[in-house]
Design an enzyme around this catalytic site. Structure first.
Site, short mmCIF file in Angstrom:
data_model
loop_
_atom_site.label_atom_id
_atom_site.label_comp_id
_atom_site.label_asym_id
_atom_site.label_seq_id
_atom_site.Cartn_x
_atom_site.Cartn_y
_atom_site.Cartn_z
N THR A 206 -28.64 -102.95 11.47
CA THR A 206 -28.50 -103.36 12.87
C THR A 206 -27.13 -102.95 13.40
O THR A 206 -27.00 -102.47 14.53
CB THR A 206 -28.70 -104.89 13.01
N GLU B 165 -16.50 -107.89 5.65
CA GLU B 165 -17.11 -108.41 6.89
C GLU B 165 -16.49 -109.76 7.26
O GLU B 165 -16.22 -110.03 8.43
CB GLU B 165 -18.62 -108.57 6.71
C1 5RP Z 1 -24.20 -106.47 5.01
C2 5RP Z 1 -24.72 -107.55 5.89
C3 5RP Z 1 -25.68 -107.16 6.94
O1 5RP Z 1 -25.19 -107.55 8.17
C4 5RP Z 1 -26.98 -107.86 6.68
O2 5RP Z 1 -27.41 -107.52 5.38
C5 5RP Z 1 -28.04 -107.48 7.71
O3 5RP Z 1 -28.40 -106.16 7.53
P1 5RP Z 1 -29.52 -105.47 8.43
O4 5RP Z 1 -28.95 -105.35 9.80
O5 5RP Z 1 -29.74 -104.13 7.77
O6 5RP Z 1 -30.75 -106.34 8.38
O7 5RP Z 1 -24.37 -108.70 5.77
O8 5RP Z 1 -23.35 -106.98 4.04
#
Ligand code: 5RP
Length: 234
Positions: free
Chosen positions: A32, A106
Protein backbone atom coordinates in the site's frame (compact mmCIF):
# COMPACT_ATOMS: atom_id res chain seq x y z
CA UNK A 1 -6.00 -4.40 -11.60
CA UNK A 2 -7.37 -6.67 -8.82
CA UNK A 3 -9.97 -5.31 -6.42
CA UNK A 4 -7.37 -5.35 -3.60
CA UNK A 5 -4.94 -3.33 -5.73
CA UNK A 6 -7.70 -0.92 -6.65
CA UNK A 7 -8.45 -0.31 -2.94
CA UNK A 8 -4.75 0.29 -2.25
CA UNK A 9 -4.70 2.87 -5.05
CA UNK A 10 -7.80 4.57 -3.63
CA UNK A 11 -6.33 4.73 -0.12
CA UNK A 12 -3.00 5.99 -1.48
CA UNK A 13 -4.71 8.70 -3.55
CA UNK A 14 -6.61 9.88 -0.45
CA UNK A 15 -3.38 9.96 1.58
CA UNK A 16 -1.71 12.06 -1.10
CA UNK A 17 -4.31 14.78 -0.49
CA UNK A 18 -2.62 15.44 2.89
CA UNK A 19 0.73 16.20 1.23
CA UNK A 20 1.75 19.75 0.33
CA UNK A 21 4.95 21.24 -1.06
CA UNK A 22 7.77 21.73 1.42
CA UNK A 23 6.79 18.75 3.59
CA UNK A 24 9.20 16.28 5.12
CA UNK A 25 7.60 12.85 4.81
CA UNK A 26 8.08 9.44 6.35
CA UNK A 27 7.67 6.88 3.59
CA UNK A 28 6.22 3.55 4.76
CA UNK A 29 6.86 0.04 3.52
CA UNK A 30 4.62 -2.62 2.00
CA UNK A 31 2.42 -2.76 -1.07
CA UNK A 32 0.00 0.00 0.00
CA UNK A 33 2.88 2.33 0.79
CA UNK A 34 4.38 1.47 -2.59
CA UNK A 35 1.11 2.49 -4.27
CA UNK A 36 1.40 5.80 -2.39
CA UNK A 37 5.07 6.29 -3.31
CA UNK A 38 4.29 5.66 -6.98
CA UNK A 39 1.60 8.36 -6.91
CA UNK A 40 3.93 10.68 -4.99
CA UNK A 41 6.60 10.15 -7.65
CA UNK A 42 4.21 11.34 -10.33
CA UNK A 43 3.45 14.49 -8.31
CA UNK A 44 7.17 15.10 -7.68
CA UNK A 45 7.86 14.92 -11.40
CA UNK A 46 5.08 17.49 -11.78
CA UNK A 47 6.87 19.91 -9.41
CA UNK A 48 5.82 18.91 -5.87
CA UNK A 49 8.77 19.66 -3.60
CA UNK A 50 9.05 17.12 -0.75
CA UNK A 51 11.78 15.14 0.92
CA UNK A 52 11.24 11.65 2.29
CA UNK A 53 12.71 9.41 4.94
CA UNK A 54 12.35 5.78 3.83
CA UNK A 55 11.39 3.07 6.35
CA UNK A 56 13.13 0.25 4.48
CA UNK A 57 15.82 -0.35 1.89
CA UNK A 58 13.12 -1.45 -0.53
CA UNK A 59 11.19 1.78 -0.08
CA UNK A 60 14.41 3.78 -0.50
CA UNK A 61 15.14 2.00 -3.77
CA UNK A 62 11.62 2.61 -5.12
CA UNK A 63 11.57 6.27 -4.07
CA UNK A 64 15.00 6.90 -5.62
CA UNK A 65 13.93 5.26 -8.87
CA UNK A 66 10.99 7.69 -9.02
CA UNK A 67 13.12 10.77 -8.40
CA UNK A 68 11.82 11.44 -4.87
CA UNK A 69 14.45 13.24 -2.78
CA UNK A 70 15.48 11.30 0.33
CA UNK A 71 17.21 12.43 3.49
CA UNK A 72 18.44 11.24 6.86
CA UNK A 73 15.98 11.18 9.75
CA UNK A 74 18.58 12.80 12.02
CA UNK A 75 18.69 15.83 9.71
CA UNK A 76 14.98 16.05 8.88
CA UNK A 77 13.11 15.26 12.11
CA UNK A 78 10.54 16.24 13.14
CA UNK A 79 8.74 15.09 10.01
CA UNK A 80 5.45 16.67 8.97
CA UNK A 81 3.74 13.42 8.04
CA UNK A 82 4.44 9.71 8.07
CA UNK A 83 2.37 7.71 5.60
CA UNK A 84 2.33 3.93 5.94
CA UNK A 85 0.20 0.80 5.74
CA UNK A 86 -0.70 -1.69 8.47
CA UNK A 87 -1.59 -5.33 8.89
CA UNK A 88 -4.45 -4.70 11.31
CA UNK A 89 -6.05 -1.67 12.95
CA UNK A 90 -8.69 -1.34 15.64
CA UNK A 91 -11.22 1.40 16.30
CA UNK A 92 -8.83 3.14 18.73
CA UNK A 93 -6.44 3.47 15.76
CA UNK A 94 -3.94 1.10 17.34
CA UNK A 95 -2.13 -1.12 14.87
CA UNK A 96 -0.27 -4.32 14.19
CA UNK A 97 2.55 -3.72 11.73
CA UNK A 98 5.57 -5.63 10.51
CA UNK A 99 4.12 -8.17 8.11
CA UNK A 100 6.66 -6.84 5.63
CA UNK A 101 9.46 -6.91 8.21
CA UNK A 102 10.05 -3.16 8.44
CA UNK A 103 8.40 -2.55 11.83
CA UNK A 104 11.49 -1.16 13.58
CA UNK A 105 12.35 1.66 11.17
CA UNK A 106 8.63 2.21 10.56
CA UNK A 107 8.06 2.83 14.27
CA UNK A 108 11.10 5.11 14.64
CA UNK A 109 9.96 7.17 11.66
CA UNK A 110 6.33 7.26 12.86
CA UNK A 111 7.46 8.41 16.30
CA UNK A 112 9.43 11.23 14.64
CA UNK A 113 6.44 12.58 12.73
CA UNK A 114 3.80 15.08 13.78
CA UNK A 115 1.12 12.89 12.24
CA UNK A 116 1.07 9.24 11.18
CA UNK A 117 -1.46 8.52 8.47
CA UNK A 118 -2.25 4.85 7.91
CA UNK A 119 -3.83 3.40 4.79
CA UNK A 120 -5.70 0.08 4.99
CA UNK A 121 -8.49 -1.76 3.24
CA UNK A 122 -11.67 -2.43 5.18
CA UNK A 123 -10.91 -6.08 6.05
CA UNK A 124 -7.99 -4.95 8.21
CA UNK A 125 -10.17 -2.88 10.56
CA UNK A 126 -11.12 -5.13 13.49
CA UNK A 127 -12.71 -4.83 16.93
CA UNK A 128 -9.92 -6.78 18.61
CA UNK A 129 -6.53 -7.30 16.99
CA UNK A 130 -4.50 -10.50 16.93
CA UNK A 131 -5.81 -12.53 13.98
CA UNK A 132 -2.68 -11.26 12.22
CA UNK A 133 0.32 -12.79 14.02
CA UNK A 134 2.25 -10.12 15.92
CA UNK A 135 5.78 -9.63 14.53
CA UNK A 136 8.46 -9.20 17.18
CA UNK A 137 11.93 -8.13 16.04
CA UNK A 138 14.67 -9.77 18.07
CA UNK A 139 18.42 -9.37 18.00
CA UNK A 140 19.94 -12.46 16.33
CA UNK A 141 22.37 -13.08 19.18
CA UNK A 142 20.72 -15.64 21.48
CA UNK A 143 17.35 -15.30 19.76
CA UNK A 144 16.11 -18.70 20.89
CA UNK A 145 16.62 -17.68 24.52
CA UNK A 146 14.87 -14.36 23.82
CA UNK A 147 11.96 -16.28 22.30
CA UNK A 148 11.64 -18.31 25.51
CA UNK A 149 11.53 -15.09 27.54
CA UNK A 150 8.86 -13.68 25.20
CA UNK A 151 6.80 -16.86 25.66
CA UNK A 152 7.13 -16.56 29.45
CA UNK A 153 6.14 -12.87 29.41
CA UNK A 154 3.11 -13.63 27.26
CA UNK A 155 2.09 -16.54 29.51
CA UNK A 156 2.44 -14.34 32.60
CA UNK A 157 -0.13 -11.99 31.08
CA UNK A 158 -2.62 -14.87 30.89
CA UNK A 159 -2.44 -15.70 27.19
CA UNK A 160 -1.31 -19.29 27.76
CA UNK A 161 1.05 -20.86 25.27
CA UNK A 162 0.78 -19.02 21.97
CA UNK A 163 2.38 -20.36 18.78
CA UNK A 164 5.59 -18.51 17.88
CA UNK A 165 7.27 -18.91 14.51
CA UNK A 166 10.75 -17.76 13.55
CA UNK A 167 10.23 -16.01 10.22
CA UNK A 168 11.90 -17.56 7.17
CA UNK A 169 12.28 -16.40 3.59
CA UNK A 170 13.40 -18.69 0.76
CA UNK A 171 14.23 -21.46 3.28
CA UNK A 172 16.62 -19.21 5.23
CA UNK A 173 16.02 -17.30 8.46
CA UNK A 174 14.61 -13.90 7.50
CA UNK A 175 16.86 -10.97 8.39
CA UNK A 176 15.54 -7.42 8.70
CA UNK A 177 17.24 -4.33 7.27
CA UNK A 178 18.90 -3.98 10.68
CA UNK A 179 20.09 -7.61 10.55
CA UNK A 180 17.72 -8.85 13.25
CA UNK A 181 15.30 -11.81 13.16
CA UNK A 182 11.52 -11.81 13.57
CA UNK A 183 9.23 -14.07 15.58
CA UNK A 184 5.58 -14.04 14.51
CA UNK A 185 3.34 -14.67 17.51
CA UNK A 186 -0.16 -16.00 16.80
CA UNK A 187 -2.34 -14.63 19.59
CA UNK A 188 -5.61 -15.11 17.75
CA UNK A 189 -8.27 -12.43 17.34
CA UNK A 190 -8.81 -11.78 21.05
CA UNK A 191 -5.72 -9.82 21.97
CA UNK A 192 -6.75 -8.11 25.18
CA UNK A 193 -5.09 -5.07 26.77
CA UNK A 194 -2.59 -4.44 24.00
CA UNK A 195 -1.02 -1.63 26.03
CA UNK A 196 0.11 -4.00 28.81
CA UNK A 197 1.26 -6.49 26.21
CA UNK A 198 3.29 -3.83 24.40
CA UNK A 199 4.93 -2.74 27.66
CA UNK A 200 5.72 -6.33 28.68
CA UNK A 201 7.27 -7.16 25.30
CA UNK A 202 9.41 -4.02 25.35
CA UNK A 203 10.88 -5.14 28.68
CA UNK A 204 12.18 -8.49 27.38
CA UNK A 205 15.98 -8.39 26.94
CA UNK A 206 16.78 -9.15 23.30
CA UNK A 207 13.53 -7.70 21.92
CA UNK A 208 14.43 -4.81 19.64
CA UNK A 209 10.84 -3.81 18.80
CA UNK A 210 7.37 -5.27 18.43
CA UNK A 211 4.68 -4.59 15.87
CA UNK A 212 2.12 -3.11 18.27
CA UNK A 213 1.69 0.60 17.54
CA UNK A 214 -0.27 1.95 20.48
CA UNK A 215 -1.36 5.59 20.39
CA UNK A 216 0.88 6.40 17.42
CA UNK A 217 -1.42 6.63 14.38
CA UNK A 218 -3.40 9.87 14.15
CA UNK A 219 -5.40 9.21 11.00
CA UNK A 220 -6.72 6.01 9.43
CA UNK A 221 -7.76 5.89 5.78
CA UNK A 222 -9.99 2.89 5.17
CA UNK A 223 -10.66 1.88 1.58
CA UNK A 224 -13.74 -0.24 0.87
CA UNK A 225 -15.65 -1.05 -2.30
CA UNK A 226 -18.31 1.32 -0.98
CA UNK A 227 -15.84 4.23 -0.69
CA UNK A 228 -13.20 5.82 1.50
CA UNK A 229 -13.61 6.53 5.21
CA UNK A 230 -11.18 8.70 7.18
CA UNK A 231 -11.00 8.23 10.96
CA UNK A 232 -9.04 10.59 13.23
CA UNK A 233 -7.80 9.86 16.73
CA UNK A 234 -9.92 11.94 19.07
C1 5RP B 1 5.62 -3.61 6.72
C2 5RP B 1 4.27 -3.22 7.20
C3 5RP B 1 3.24 -2.97 6.18
O1 5RP B 1 2.74 -1.69 6.33
C4 5RP B 1 2.13 -3.96 6.37
O2 5RP B 1 2.68 -5.25 6.30
C5 5RP B 1 1.04 -3.79 5.32
O3 5RP B 1 1.52 -4.16 4.08
P1 5RP B 1 0.61 -4.13 2.78
O4 5RP B 1 0.33 -2.70 2.49
O5 5RP B 1 1.45 -4.80 1.73
O6 5RP B 1 -0.66 -4.91 3.09
O7 5RP B 1 4.02 -3.09 8.38
O8 5RP B 1 6.48 -3.86 7.79
Amino acid sequence: MSSADHLKQQAAARALEFVTSGMRLGLGSGSTSEAFINLLGTRVRGGLDVVGVPTSERTAQLARSLGIALGDLNDLAPLDLDIDGADEADYQLDLIKGGGGALLREKIVAASAGRMIVMIHGDKLVKTMGAFPLPIEVIAFGHIETAKRIAAAVEALGYGKVPMTLRHKNDAIYKTDSNNVIYDVAFGPTMADTKSLATALSCVPGVVEHGLYIGIAKTLIIARDSGIEVMDRS
